[in-house]
Each structure stands twice: as structure tokens, then as C-alpha cells.
Scaffold this motif. Structure first.
Motif, PDB file in Angstrom:
ATOM      1  N   VAL A  86       0.838  -1.203   0.000  1.00 61.81           N
ATOM      2  CA  VAL A  86       0.000   0.000   0.000  1.00 61.81           C
ATOM      3  C   VAL A  86       0.874   1.255   0.000  1.00 61.81           C
ATOM      4  N   GLY A  87       1.869   1.282   0.888  1.00 53.62           N
ATOM      5  CA  GLY A  87       2.681   2.494   1.056  1.00 53.62           C
ATOM      6  C   GLY A  87       3.430   2.881  -0.206  1.00 53.62           C
ATOM      7  N   ARG A  88       3.974   1.892  -0.893  1.00 56.79           N
ATOM      8  CA  ARG A  88       4.741   2.190  -2.117  1.00 56.79           C
ATOM      9  C   ARG A  88       3.817   2.840  -3.169  1.00 56.79           C
ATOM     10  N   ARG A 136      11.380   0.788   8.362  1.00 58.56           N
ATOM     11  CA  ARG A 136      12.561   0.512   9.191  1.00 58.56           C
ATOM     12  C   ARG A 136      13.799   0.402   8.321  1.00 58.56           C
ATOM     13  N   HIS A 137      13.645  -0.203   7.139  1.00 57.38           N
ATOM     14  CA  HIS A 137      14.790  -0.382   6.237  1.00 57.38           C
ATOM     15  C   HIS A 137      14.439   0.328   4.944  1.00 57.38           C
ATOM     16  N   ILE A 138      14.978   1.494   4.733  1.00 57.92           N
ATOM     17  CA  ILE A 138      14.637   2.256   3.525  1.00 57.92           C
ATOM     18  C   ILE A 138      15.814   3.143   3.156  1.00 57.92           C
ATOM     19  N   ALA A 172      14.670   6.367   7.578  1.00 56.85           N
ATOM     20  CA  ALA A 172      14.509   5.105   8.307  1.00 56.85           C
ATOM     21  C   ALA A 172      13.920   5.410   9.677  1.00 56.85           C
ATOM     22  N   GLY A 173      12.845   4.721  10.033  1.00 56.54           N
ATOM     23  CA  GLY A 173      12.206   4.937  11.332  1.00 56.54           C
ATOM     24  C   GLY A 173      11.395   3.719  11.693  1.00 56.54           C
ATOM     25  N   ASP A 174      11.242   3.507  13.008  1.00 57.31           N
ATOM     26  CA  ASP A 174      10.530   2.327  13.505  1.00 57.31           C
ATOM     27  C   ASP A 174       9.355   2.797  14.365  1.00 57.31           C
ATOM     28  N   LEU A 175       8.145   2.384  14.011  1.00 58.72           N
ATOM     29  CA  LEU A 175       6.972   2.793  14.793  1.00 58.72           C
ATOM     30  C   LEU A 175       7.020   2.213  16.209  1.00 58.72           C
ATOM     31  N   ALA A 176       7.892   1.229  16.418  1.00 59.86           N
ATOM     32  CA  ALA A 176       8.063   0.694  17.769  1.00 59.86           C
ATOM     33  C   ALA A 176       8.969   1.588  18.620  1.00 59.86           C
ATOM     34  N   GLU A 177       9.591   2.588  17.976  1.00 64.62           N
ATOM     35  CA  GLU A 177      10.461   3.525  18.711  1.00 64.62           C
ATOM     36  C   GLU A 177      10.059   4.950  18.364  1.00 64.62           C
ATOM     37  N   LEU A 195       0.473   3.259   9.867  1.00 66.48           N
ATOM     38  CA  LEU A 195       0.305   1.814   9.812  1.00 66.48           C
ATOM     39  C   LEU A 195       0.092   1.287  11.229  1.00 66.48           C
ATOM     40  N   VAL A 196      -0.566   0.158  11.373  1.00 64.23           N
ATOM     41  CA  VAL A 196      -0.642  -0.507  12.676  1.00 64.23           C
ATOM     42  C   VAL A 196       0.644  -1.307  12.847  1.00 64.23           C
ATOM     43  N   ALA A 197       1.601  -0.744  13.587  1.00 68.11           N
ATOM     44  CA  ALA A 197       2.880  -1.438  13.849  1.00 68.11           C
ATOM     45  C   ALA A 197       3.481  -0.835  15.106  1.00 68.11           C
ATOM     46  N   LEU A 209      -4.295   3.184   8.455  1.00 68.07           N
ATOM     47  CA  LEU A 209      -4.620   1.959   7.720  1.00 68.07           C
ATOM     48  C   LEU A 209      -4.852   0.851   8.735  1.00 68.07           C
ATOM     49  N   SER A 210      -6.127   0.542   8.982  1.00 67.08           N
ATOM     50  CA  SER A 210      -6.502  -0.475   9.958  1.00 67.08           C
ATOM     51  C   SER A 210      -7.047  -1.701   9.219  1.00 67.08           C
ATOM     52  N   SER A 211      -7.623  -2.616   9.964  1.00 62.69           N
ATOM     53  CA  SER A 211      -8.154  -3.843   9.376  1.00 62.69           C
ATOM     54  C   SER A 211      -9.645  -3.943   9.626  1.00 62.69           C
ATOM     55  N   GLY A 217      -9.228  -8.243   3.397  1.00 61.89           N
ATOM     56  CA  GLY A 217      -8.080  -8.994   2.884  1.00 61.89           C
ATOM     57  C   GLY A 217      -7.616  -8.408   1.556  1.00 61.89           C
ATOM     58  N   MET A 218      -6.304  -8.369   1.369  1.00 65.28           N
ATOM     59  CA  MET A 218      -5.759  -7.730   0.163  1.00 65.28           C
ATOM     60  C   MET A 218      -5.375  -8.772  -0.893  1.00 65.28           C
ATOM     61  N   ALA A 219      -5.514  -8.366  -2.156  1.00 67.96           N
ATOM     62  CA  ALA A 219      -5.160  -9.242  -3.277  1.00 67.96           C
ATOM     63  C   ALA A 219      -3.709  -9.693  -3.182  1.00 67.96           C
TER      64      ALA A 219
HETATM   65  N1  NAP Z   1      -2.664  -8.029   3.913  1.00 68.29           N
HETATM   66  C1  NAP Z   1      -3.923  -7.878   4.290  1.00 68.29           C
HETATM   67  O1  NAP Z   1      -4.806  -8.654   3.886  1.00 68.29           O
HETATM   68  C2  NAP Z   1      -4.294  -6.740   5.215  1.00 68.29           C
HETATM   69  C3  NAP Z   1      -5.630  -6.589   5.538  1.00 68.29           C
HETATM   70  C4  NAP Z   1      -5.984  -5.522   6.373  1.00 68.29           C
HETATM   71  C5  NAP Z   1      -5.023  -4.653   6.855  1.00 68.29           C
HETATM   72  N2  NAP Z   1      -3.717  -4.844   6.528  1.00 68.29           N
HETATM   73  C6  NAP Z   1      -2.747  -3.882   7.066  1.00 68.29           C
HETATM   74  O2  NAP Z   1      -2.158  -3.166   6.001  1.00 68.29           O
HETATM   75  C7  NAP Z   1      -0.810  -2.892   6.324  1.00 68.29           C
HETATM   76  C8  NAP Z   1      -0.021  -2.624   5.066  1.00 68.29           C
HETATM   77  O3  NAP Z   1      -0.140  -3.728   4.209  1.00 68.29           O
HETATM   78  P1  NAP Z   1       0.961  -3.960   3.106  1.00 68.29           P
HETATM   79  O4  NAP Z   1       0.531  -5.141   2.299  1.00 68.29           O
HETATM   80  O5  NAP Z   1       1.289  -2.676   2.422  1.00 68.29           O
HETATM   81  O6  NAP Z   1       2.196  -4.396   4.037  1.00 68.29           O
HETATM   82  P2  NAP Z   1       3.636  -4.899   3.607  1.00 68.29           P
HETATM   83  O7  NAP Z   1       3.733  -4.991   2.120  1.00 68.29           O
HETATM   84  O8  NAP Z   1       3.964  -6.068   4.455  1.00 68.29           O
HETATM   85  O9  NAP Z   1       4.564  -3.674   4.051  1.00 68.29           O
HETATM   86  C9  NAP Z   1       4.707  -3.265   5.374  1.00 68.29           C
HETATM   87  C10 NAP Z   1       5.446  -1.943   5.374  1.00 68.29           C
HETATM   88  O10 NAP Z   1       5.527  -1.440   6.695  1.00 68.29           O
HETATM   89  C11 NAP Z   1       6.903  -1.288   7.079  1.00 68.29           C
HETATM   90  N3  NAP Z   1       6.963  -1.577   8.500  1.00 68.29           N
HETATM   91  C12 NAP Z   1       6.679  -2.746   9.120  1.00 68.29           C
HETATM   92  N4  NAP Z   1       6.858  -2.624  10.454  1.00 68.29           N
HETATM   93  C13 NAP Z   1       7.240  -1.339  10.670  1.00 68.29           C
HETATM   94  C14 NAP Z   1       7.583  -0.603  11.841  1.00 68.29           C
HETATM   95  N5  NAP Z   1       7.599  -1.167  13.062  1.00 68.29           N
HETATM   96  N6  NAP Z   1       7.927   0.699  11.704  1.00 68.29           N
HETATM   97  C15 NAP Z   1       7.936   1.286  10.484  1.00 68.29           C
HETATM   98  N7  NAP Z   1       7.631   0.646   9.343  1.00 68.29           N
HETATM   99  C16 NAP Z   1       7.293  -0.662   9.441  1.00 68.29           C
HETATM  100  C17 NAP Z   1       7.660  -2.262   6.161  1.00 68.29           C
HETATM  101  O11 NAP Z   1       8.995  -1.911   5.944  1.00 68.29           O
HETATM  102  P3  NAP Z   1      10.188  -2.390   6.976  1.00 68.29           P
HETATM  103  O12 NAP Z   1       9.992  -3.872   7.161  1.00 68.29           O
HETATM  104  O13 NAP Z   1      11.456  -1.998   6.302  1.00 68.29           O
HETATM  105  O14 NAP Z   1       9.947  -1.611   8.227  1.00 68.29           O
HETATM  106  C18 NAP Z   1       6.868  -2.047   4.872  1.00 68.29           C
HETATM  107  O15 NAP Z   1       7.222  -0.807   4.276  1.00 68.29           O
HETATM  108  C19 NAP Z   1      -0.370  -4.120   7.117  1.00 68.29           C
HETATM  109  O16 NAP Z   1       0.668  -3.786   8.007  1.00 68.29           O
HETATM  110  C20 NAP Z   1      -1.628  -4.542   7.839  1.00 68.29           C
HETATM  111  O17 NAP Z   1      -1.625  -4.001   9.143  1.00 68.29           O
HETATM  112  C21 NAP Z   1      -3.333  -5.862   5.707  1.00 68.29           C
END
Ligand code: NAP
Length: 273
Positions: free
Chosen positions: A11-13, A31-33, A46-51, A68-70, A92-94, A128-130
Motif C-alpha cells: 500500500v505504502g509504495r 525501518r529499512h529504507i 529510516a524509522g521504527d513505529l516501535a520507537e 500503519l498498525v505497527a 490503515l486499519s483492518s 483482505g488484500m489481493a
Molecule cells: N494483507 C492484508 O490482507 C491486510 C488486511 C488488512 C489490513 N492490513 C494492514 O495493512 C498494512 C499494510 O499492508 P501492506 O501489504 O502494504 O504491508 P507490507 O507490504 O507487508 O509492508 C509493510 C510496510 O511497513 C513497514 N513496517 C513494518 N513494520 C514497521 C515498523 N515497526 N515501523 C515502520 N515501518 C514498518 C515495512 O517496511 P520495513 O519492514 O522496512 O519496516 C513495509 O514498508 C499491514 O501492516 C496490515 O496491518 C493488511
């Protein structure tokens, strides 16, 4: 300036690309960018939502945050955002945060923190995402096979590009503030039908095998926390009417129907070739 967290994800990209095409300045966070991960002109931090303390530099000078939820500290993240002058947050929640809050308590906590943040807010509850079908990429590439539980249970998977497009619209238009949208695709598809759609995009057959619930549980538990595994399997196997529902929200925000799984598979066929 808009801060996009999860900027290297599905989604983010897409969101970073869409905002950049609209000439909106973006700070991309994961976190890794590095600069190589983002379009020219985008600031990568680069940043971590856990910090949360370390996010201040990323937030400085921004007006809005795509969150993001992280991590476990949404209140600290939102405090840091407010202290840096951010006025709006799009979370972006679920979908599960609404339909199964006990199992999706992490997302539910982030939603609560966003609503209490004092910032303008919009919540996007994605179904759920494709892109979850990318879990089949290797098995389809190597032996044209795909396995999943509950092969004939249909759910309206959403294209993450549509989730990103809704986020871009919400960040552009004030009318969405205070809204909680459920984002789904335009129709339910079953895992068996999704495998067939990928086969059609490839122009070659893909063999579908139904996993037992136990097999799926063991595989998912390798990379997901247990409550999330239980919640996800419950949605995939015994979805409620609300979880089967095709939401009108993405179509209303975008002014067009959201994309089908088949269209996503055609655009992403290279991942399975
Ligand atoms: N897949 C589904 O079916 C679904 C359904 C409902 C909601 N969602 C939500 O949608 C979100 C985004 O989905 P997506 O498919 O785009 O995810 P994704 O492709 O797995 O990408 C996750 C992104 O978040 C970054 N990230 C992960 N943990 C982080 C942290 N602690 N701090 C900062 N950045 C962090 C990752 O990069 P780094 O690893 O480098 O940090 C990456 O850029 C998911 O996290 C999930 O909560 C997903």
C-alpha cells in the motif's frame, strides 16, 4: 509534506507514487529504507513505529501522517506527530478491528488512539488484500501449484492500489475527516477462483490444493502472532455477513468501481511467471 509510514509495502509504495504524481512532497518511512526505494525527490527516512522517539526527524515540517498498525505505542507516535506540527492522521486499519475487535485488538487500540488524538483523522479498515496471493508466488513459479484453506469460501479481496488511492483522496479532500471506511473489492472470490485467475493471467493451468485448517494454522503461525492467526482463519473460514459484504466505500471515494482480483492478477502476472 505528508509522512507515509510503511512506504516500501504494497500500500505504502503505491501511495508514495500517487502523491508524488500529484506533486505533493512526501517523507517515506520504513525501518529499512534508502533513497533507492523511493521515486526521485522523495525524502526517505529510516524509522521504527516501535520507537516513537526516533520518528521526530521524519515528522518535522509535515502536515499529515499516513499511519500503519505497527509497534505497540500508538499514543506515543501520535504525541510525537502532534508535537512536530502534524494536524491530520489517516490510519490503515483492518476490517477485523470492527468485526472481531477481541482478536484484532492491536488494530482496535490504534483506532482508539487515533480517535482520541486531537488530530483530524480518517480510518481505513481494509479487508483482505489481493497481494496476499503473493504467498503463492514461489509455488506457482516453480511448479504451478497453489494451496490455501477454505478453498470455496468467498471474500471480496481489495486491490492495495485502491487502498492507496483512497488514502490519497482522503489526504486531498477534507470531506472524509472523522470517517471510518471499510475497503473491499467489487465482488467475492474464493481461493480456488483466485488461483484460476492467476492461471488465466499466466495462460497456463495452476493446480489448487485445499489445506486443512491445521496445516494453514501451522504455516501462518511462523510469521503472525497467534491471535492474528486465529482471527484471520476465522475470517477466511467462517466469515460473518459483514465480512462477506461488498462495501461501497472505496467506490464512493474513488468515483469508480474498485478493481477486481482478475485485474490485479493480470497486472502482477510477472510475480508468478
Ligand atoms: N494483507 C492484508 O490482507 C491486510 C488486511 C488488512 C489490513 N492490513 C494492514 O495493512 C498494512 C499494510 O499492508 P501492506 O501489504 O502494504 O504491508 P507490507 O507490504 O507487508 O509492508 C509493510 C510496510 O511497513 C513497514 N513496517 C513494518 N513494520 C514497521 C515498523 N515497526 N515501523 C515502520 N515501518 C514498518 C515495512 O517496511 P520495513 O519492514 O522496512 O519496516 C513495509 O514498508 C499491514 O501492516 C496490515 O496491518 C493488511
Amino acid at each position: 509534506m505528508i509522512v507515509v509510514t510503511g512506504a516500501t509495502g504494497n500500500v505504502g509504495r503505491a501511495l508514495v507514487r500517487m502523491l508524488t504524481e500529484e506533486r505533493i512532497p512526501v517523507t517515506a518511512v520504513a525501518r529499512h529504507i534508502t533513497a533507492a526505494d523511493v521515486p526521485p525527490g522523495v525524502r526517505a527516512v529510516a524509522g521504527d513505529l516501535a520507537e516513537p522517539a526516533g520518528l521526530r526527524a521524519a515528522f518535522d515540517g509535515a502536515r499529515a501522517l499516513f499511519l500503519l498498525v505497527a509497534g505497540q505505542e500508538p499514543y506515543a507516535v501520535l504525541d510525537a506527530a502532534r508535537a512536530a506540527g502534524i494536524r491530520e492522521v489517516v490510519l490503515l486499519s483492518s476490517q477485523g478491528a470492527g468485526t472481531r475487535p477481541a482478536q484484532y485488538e492491536h488494530a482496535a487500540l490504534f483506532e482508539k488512539a487515533v480517535r482520541e488524538s486531537g488530530l483530524d483523522w480518517t480510518i481505513l479498515r481494509s479487508g483482505g488484500m489481493a497481494t496476499n496471493a503473493l504467498a503463492w508466488a514461489e509455488s506457482i513459479r516453480t511448479h504451478r501449484a497453489a494451496a490455501a484453506p477454505f478453498g470455496d469460501v468467498g471474500l471480496p479481496f481489495v486491490d492495495p492500489d485502491d487502498v492507496a488511492a483512497v488514502a490519497a483522496a482522503v489526504l486531498r479532500e477534507e470531506a472524509h475527516r472523522g470517517a471510518t471506511y471499510t475497503l473491499t473489492g467489487p465482488e467475492a472470490t474464493t481461493p480456488r477462483e483466485r488461483a484460476a485467475a492467476i492461471a488465466a493471467a499466466l495462460g497456463e493451468p495452476v493446480r489448487f490444493t485445499e489445506q486443512t485448517r491445521e496445516e494453514a494454522h501451522a504455516l501462518m503461525a511462523r510469521f503472525m502472532p497467534l491471535p492474528a492467526v486465529e482471527g484471520t482463519l476465522a475470517i477466511l473460514g467462517e466469515p460473518t455477513d459483514r465480512e462477506r459484504w461488498v462495501s461501497p466505500d472505496a467506490g464512493r471515494v474513488l468515483g469508480r468501481a474498485p478493481g477486481t482480483f482478475a485485474a490485479w492478477a493480470e497486472r502482477n502476472a510477472a510475480a508468478f511467471r
